[in-house]
Design a protein around this motif. Structure first.
Motif, short mmCIF file in Angstrom:
data_model
loop_
_atom_site.label_atom_id
_atom_site.label_comp_id
_atom_site.label_asym_id
_atom_site.label_seq_id
_atom_site.Cartn_x
_atom_site.Cartn_y
_atom_site.Cartn_z
N ILE A 150 24.99 -8.34 53.40
CA ILE A 150 25.40 -7.14 52.70
C ILE A 150 25.42 -5.99 53.70
N HIS A 151 25.96 -4.90 53.29
CA HIS A 151 26.03 -3.73 54.15
C HIS A 151 24.84 -2.82 53.87
N PHE A 152 24.65 -1.86 54.74
CA PHE A 152 23.54 -0.94 54.57
C PHE A 152 23.97 0.47 54.95
N VAL A 153 23.15 1.43 54.51
CA VAL A 153 23.39 2.83 54.84
C VAL A 153 22.04 3.49 55.08
N SER A 154 22.00 4.41 56.01
CA SER A 154 20.75 5.09 56.35
C SER A 154 20.43 6.17 55.34
N GLU A 155 19.16 6.55 55.30
CA GLU A 155 18.77 7.60 54.37
C GLU A 155 19.36 8.94 54.77
N SER A 156 19.66 9.14 56.03
CA SER A 156 20.29 10.41 56.42
C SER A 156 21.69 10.53 55.84
N LYS A 157 22.39 9.42 55.69
CA LYS A 157 23.72 9.45 55.06
C LYS A 157 23.59 9.65 53.55
N ILE A 158 22.57 9.07 52.96
CA ILE A 158 22.36 9.24 51.52
C ILE A 158 22.14 10.71 51.19
N ALA A 159 21.46 11.41 52.07
CA ALA A 159 21.19 12.83 51.86
C ALA A 159 22.48 13.65 51.79
N GLN A 160 23.56 13.14 52.36
CA GLN A 160 24.82 13.86 52.40
C GLN A 160 25.74 13.53 51.22
N LEU A 161 25.33 12.60 50.39
CA LEU A 161 26.19 12.14 49.31
C LEU A 161 26.50 13.21 48.27
N THR A 162 27.74 13.19 47.85
CA THR A 162 28.16 13.94 46.68
C THR A 162 28.67 12.89 45.71
N ILE A 163 28.03 12.78 44.56
CA ILE A 163 28.40 11.74 43.60
C ILE A 163 28.93 12.42 42.35
N ARG A 164 30.08 11.99 41.92
CA ARG A 164 30.69 12.56 40.72
C ARG A 164 29.91 12.16 39.47
N ALA A 165 29.85 13.06 38.51
CA ALA A 165 29.16 12.79 37.25
C ALA A 165 29.78 11.59 36.54
N SER A 166 31.10 11.45 36.64
CA SER A 166 31.77 10.31 35.99
C SER A 166 31.31 8.98 36.58
N THR A 167 30.97 8.96 37.86
CA THR A 167 30.45 7.75 38.49
C THR A 167 29.03 7.49 38.03
N LEU A 168 28.21 8.52 37.98
CA LEU A 168 26.82 8.37 37.52
C LEU A 168 26.76 7.87 36.08
N ARG A 169 27.69 8.31 35.25
CA ARG A 169 27.67 7.91 33.84
C ARG A 169 27.93 6.41 33.64
N LEU A 170 28.43 5.73 34.65
CA LEU A 170 28.68 4.29 34.54
C LEU A 170 27.38 3.48 34.48
N ALA B 114 17.45 9.98 45.70
CA ALA B 114 18.84 10.23 45.27
C ALA B 114 18.95 10.19 43.75
N ILE B 115 18.24 9.27 43.10
CA ILE B 115 18.24 9.22 41.63
C ILE B 115 17.69 10.53 41.07
N ALA B 116 16.57 10.98 41.60
CA ALA B 116 15.98 12.23 41.13
C ALA B 116 16.93 13.40 41.34
N GLN B 117 17.59 13.43 42.47
CA GLN B 117 18.49 14.54 42.77
C GLN B 117 19.75 14.50 41.91
N HIS B 118 20.40 13.35 41.82
CA HIS B 118 21.71 13.28 41.17
C HIS B 118 21.64 13.09 39.66
N TYR B 119 20.69 12.32 39.17
CA TYR B 119 20.58 12.12 37.73
C TYR B 119 19.76 13.22 37.07
#
Length: 181
Positions: free
Chosen positions: A54-74, A136-141
């Motif tokens: 599988i692929h991976f991503v660093s926590e520094s990249k996660i900090a830069q994420l902008t996630i749309r509300a429509s995506t979170l609602r899934l 990220a869950i705490a921040q975005h949700y």
């Protein structure tokens, strides 16, 4: 963790230290290995990505994420917390949901549960540190202020860019639901 010892990627002393750190701080094994200093994030995530294919991503990249509300609602907050995952991108045309997850050993089961709950055709599981997923869950949700993440630095952080063919996946890519803003 035992596999890391068998393959001599962790010494017996590092193994014991990481297990003790895991229990003392009530953290996931991945975080314990990194936070105890037994391996770096780059070393461990690259190793696990290879093992689980599988692929991976660093926590520094996660900090830069902008996630749309429509995506979170899934994916419900309850499911996200239970599985330690967060949806980050939805390709409406292909009905493909990309999620970051903190449990590589359970990525197949978690992907199936997300697929059923969200009704999407395909789930792409991308591994990350469990602690970064929880932040990220705490921040975005929940809208809480994000806990500090390491600052991305391409020279000192080899994970500042995505692994393998994730180069075309960007947290800033246009949302397939709404298009470019």
């Amino acid at each position: 963790m035992e596999r890391l010892v068998r393959e001599e990627r962790l010494s017996a002393l590092q193994h014991r230290g990481a297990k003790a750190f895991c229990m003392r701080h009530d953290v996931e094994v991945v975080d314990a290995i990194i936070d105890s200093g037994a391996m770096t994030e780059a070393q461990l995530l690259a190793y696990l990505a290879k093992v689980y294919r599988i692929h991976f991503v660093s926590e520094s990249k996660i900090a830069q994420l902008t996630i749309r509300a429509s995506t979170l609602r899934l994916v419900s907050l309850k499911l996200a917390e239970r599985l330690c995952i967060i949806p980050v991108r939805f390709d409406k045309k292909r009905q493909k949901l990309s999620v970051l997850g903190g449990s590589p050993a359970n990525h197949i089961d978690a992907s199936k549960q997300v697929q059923i709950a969200s009704g999407v055709r395909q789930v792409d599981y991308i591994m990350a540190r469990p602690s970064a997923i929880r932040r990220a869950i705490a921040q975005h949700y929940e809208g809480s202020a994000p806990a500090p993440f390491p600052k991305p630095n391409a020279k000192s952080d080899p994970l500042a860019v995505y692994h393998d063919d994730l180069h075309d996946w960007s947290p800033y890519a246009e949302d397939p639901i709404k298009g470019p803003e």
